[in-house]
Design an enzyme around this catalytic site. Structure first.
Site, PDB file in Angstrom:
ATOM      1  N   LYS A   1      44.172  39.343  37.303  1.00  0.00           N
ATOM      2  CA  LYS A   1      43.517  38.146  36.745  1.00  0.00           C
ATOM      3  C   LYS A   1      43.796  38.057  35.240  1.00  0.00           C
ATOM      4  O   LYS A   1      44.088  39.055  34.594  1.00  0.00           O
ATOM      5  CB  LYS A   1      42.012  38.237  36.985  1.00  0.00           C
ATOM      6  CG  LYS A   1      41.665  38.263  38.458  1.00  0.00           C
ATOM      7  CD  LYS A   1      40.197  38.539  38.675  1.00  0.00           C
ATOM      8  CE  LYS A   1      39.910  38.715  40.148  1.00  0.00           C
ATOM      9  NZ  LYS A   1      38.547  39.170  40.407  1.00  0.00           N
TER      10      LYS A   1
ATOM     11  N   SER B   1      32.599  35.462  39.140  1.00  0.00           N
ATOM     12  CA  SER B   1      32.838  35.214  37.719  1.00  0.00           C
ATOM     13  C   SER B   1      33.600  33.907  37.493  1.00  0.00           C
ATOM     14  O   SER B   1      33.327  33.179  36.539  1.00  0.00           O
ATOM     15  CB  SER B   1      33.603  36.386  37.109  1.00  0.00           C
ATOM     16  OG  SER B   1      32.882  37.569  37.305  1.00  0.00           O
TER      17      SER B   1
ATOM     18  N   ARG C   1      30.347  40.303  49.722  1.00  0.00           N
ATOM     19  CA  ARG C   1      29.515  39.096  49.688  1.00  0.00           C
ATOM     20  C   ARG C   1      29.626  38.294  50.975  1.00  0.00           C
ATOM     21  O   ARG C   1      28.677  37.713  51.436  1.00  0.00           O
ATOM     22  CB  ARG C   1      29.912  38.232  48.487  1.00  0.00           C
ATOM     23  CG  ARG C   1      29.475  38.835  47.172  1.00  0.00           C
ATOM     24  CD  ARG C   1      30.215  38.226  46.036  1.00  0.00           C
ATOM     25  NE  ARG C   1      31.637  38.443  46.232  1.00  0.00           N
ATOM     26  CZ  ARG C   1      32.596  37.734  45.659  1.00  0.00           C
ATOM     27  NH1 ARG C   1      32.293  36.747  44.874  1.00  0.00           N
ATOM     28  NH2 ARG C   1      33.853  38.026  45.886  1.00  0.00           N
TER      29      ARG C   1
ATOM     30  N   HIS D   1      26.669  41.471  40.033  1.00  0.00           N
ATOM     31  CA  HIS D   1      27.069  42.849  39.710  1.00  0.00           C
ATOM     32  C   HIS D   1      25.847  43.674  39.305  1.00  0.00           C
ATOM     33  O   HIS D   1      25.700  44.827  39.733  1.00  0.00           O
ATOM     34  CB  HIS D   1      28.063  42.868  38.536  1.00  0.00           C
ATOM     35  CG  HIS D   1      29.373  42.175  38.777  1.00  0.00           C
ATOM     36  ND1 HIS D   1      29.825  41.153  37.991  1.00  0.00           N
ATOM     37  CD2 HIS D   1      30.339  42.383  39.708  1.00  0.00           C
ATOM     38  CE1 HIS D   1      31.025  40.754  38.416  1.00  0.00           C
ATOM     39  NE2 HIS D   1      31.356  41.483  39.460  1.00  0.00           N
TER      40      HIS D   1
END
Ligand code: COA
Length: 170
Positions: A53, A140, A102, A30
């Site tokens: 999440k 993460s 990504r 990030h």
């Protein structure tokens, strides 16, 4: 007749982008994306948004961890939002959402979100930056999993984030 391109941009208008995410926690991936975005936009609003999440850090903790990465850079603002991203963008009069890509696997999800956001707020454009080759595998969830099993994450997150993760998970 020869057509000329007209510059419709206003030089006085700051170009701002919103970078939304869960940031549980912020990673070097990030940070890299935000740093590169600052060579394109005058200001980046990092928006801790509601997602499905179950974060381990509270919104306030995530905000502190993000702020710790950028010290007092006036070009970066860190905000939180409970409702829809499109509504926040409308309210703030920001027309650009910044997202990172990504891998090809990110594309479908990002395409759906970008399309839904445009449906909710037609003036909203999503701007993608490719993750750098050092960070394309980072997320993460993986960072949390590696550290909870005693693995080394020192190259994946800033030192203060590593410390906070150790306190939370080890
Ligand atoms: N480098 C490394 N990792 C990256 C990265 C990069 N450049 N960019 C993203 N990631 C990782 C993150 O760590 C995260 O990992 P995780 O899944 O293990 O947590 C994952 O990629 C994607 O997370 P993030 O970029 O934080 O986005 P998100 O998918 O968690 O966020 C929201 C989704 C919050 C933007 C979306 O749910 C939202 O807009 N919510 C507000 C409510 C709303 O408007 N909903 C309707 C949306 S159409």
């Amino acid at each position: 007749m020869k057509k000329t391109l007209k510059d419709t941009s206003s030089p006085s208008k700051a170009h701002r982008a919103i970078y939304p995410g869960t940031f549980d926690p912020i990673t070097n991936g990030h940070v890299d994306l935000i740093t590169r975005a600052l060579s394109i936009f005058d200001e980046v609003i990092i928006l801790i948004a509601h997602s499905s999440k179950n974060p381990i850090f509270t919104q306030e903790e995530r905000k502190d961890l993000i702020q710790g990465c950028f010290k007092k850079d006036p070009r970066i603002k860190v905000e939180k939002v409970e409702g829809l991203l499109a509504d926040y963008a409308k309210k703030m009069k920001v027309n650009v959402i910044l997202r990172g890509l990504r891998a090809i696997s990110d594309f479908e999800y990002e395409f759906q979100m970008a399309t839904m956001n445009k449906r909710l707020h037609p003036g909203l454009e999503t701007f993608f930056l490719m993750a750098s080759e050092n960070n394309f595998f980072v997320n993460s969830t993986l960072v949390k999993e590696v550290i909870s099993h005693g693995g080394d994450i020192s190259t994946l997150v800033p030192p203060h984030v590593e410390k906070a993760l150790k306190e939370k998970l080890c």
